[in-house]
Motif scaffolding. Sequence first.
Motif, PDB file in Angstrom:
ATOM      1  N   MET A  59       0.844  -1.168   0.000  1.00  0.00           N
ATOM      2  CA  MET A  59       0.000   0.000   0.000  1.00  0.00           C
ATOM      3  C   MET A  59       0.893   1.235   0.000  1.00  0.00           C
ATOM      4  O   MET A  59       1.887   1.285   0.708  1.00  0.00           O
ATOM      5  CB  MET A  59      -0.904   0.014   1.236  1.00  0.00           C
ATOM      6  N   LEU A  60       0.511   2.208  -0.790  1.00  0.00           N
ATOM      7  CA  LEU A  60       1.247   3.457  -0.907  1.00  0.00           C
ATOM      8  C   LEU A  60       0.477   4.565  -0.210  1.00  0.00           C
ATOM      9  O   LEU A  60      -0.690   4.808  -0.537  1.00  0.00           O
ATOM     10  CB  LEU A  60       1.445   3.805  -2.388  1.00  0.00           C
ATOM     11  N   ALA A  73       2.154  -0.415  -6.242  1.00  0.00           N
ATOM     12  CA  ALA A  73       1.266  -0.572  -5.078  1.00  0.00           C
ATOM     13  C   ALA A  73      -0.058  -1.206  -5.491  1.00  0.00           C
ATOM     14  O   ALA A  73      -0.523  -1.033  -6.618  1.00  0.00           O
ATOM     15  CB  ALA A  73       1.019   0.777  -4.429  1.00  0.00           C
ATOM     16  N   ASP A  74      -0.658  -1.916  -4.549  1.00  0.00           N
ATOM     17  CA  ASP A  74      -1.966  -2.535  -4.788  1.00  0.00           C
ATOM     18  C   ASP A  74      -3.117  -1.653  -4.329  1.00  0.00           C
ATOM     19  O   ASP A  74      -4.270  -1.930  -4.643  1.00  0.00           O
ATOM     20  CB  ASP A  74      -2.050  -3.877  -4.055  1.00  0.00           C
ATOM     21  N   ASP A 134       6.015   4.273  -8.133  1.00  0.00           N
ATOM     22  CA  ASP A 134       5.476   3.963  -6.802  1.00  0.00           C
ATOM     23  C   ASP A 134       4.015   3.534  -6.905  1.00  0.00           C
ATOM     24  O   ASP A 134       3.590   2.565  -6.281  1.00  0.00           O
ATOM     25  CB  ASP A 134       5.555   5.180  -5.875  1.00  0.00           C
ATOM     26  N   TYR A 165      -4.009   2.577  -2.258  1.00  0.00           N
ATOM     27  CA  TYR A 165      -3.472   3.904  -1.976  1.00  0.00           C
ATOM     28  C   TYR A 165      -4.218   4.568  -0.828  1.00  0.00           C
ATOM     29  O   TYR A 165      -5.422   4.391  -0.667  1.00  0.00           O
ATOM     30  CB  TYR A 165      -3.590   4.798  -3.215  1.00  0.00           C
TER      31      TYR A 165
END
Length: 149
Positions: A1-2, A49-50, A45, A52
């Motif tokens: 996660m970002l 990621a999956d 990025d 946000y």
Amino acid sequence: MLIVHHTPSPHCQALFEAVVSGATTPEIEGVRVIRRAALSATAADVLEADGYLLGTPANLGYMSGALKHFFDQIYYPCLDETRGRPFGYYVHGGNDVTGAVRAIEAVTTGLGWRRAADAVTVTGEPGKAGTQACWELGATVAAGLMPGA
């Protein structure tokens, strides 16, 4: 996660820390949490990621320029690849966050991202309810990314 954030004030810092604490609580397993300031987050990025989590102050009736810059940089490179990915966001403002919320909703709708939790909006000094809501936001979005979720 970002987690992409613009954290220019102590109030925004308190909300950011609550989000990170929720996203990294020991009950969340198998989710790597990456934190990036909005001015340094890249399309790479986002693509890696999956999901946000976005955080911004409301500035002059809009999201921060830093978060807008982030969206400007990643929009087209990530448009097709990230459709349907989950996201959440929080906004802090002195007295009104309506314009910032509207802007974030417009951009994330254009990206085709799926809201995984209700937005958290806090005006004035963040109290216990605001920081708790941000903790829950971080935990909810991260939990949705756990393997098997």
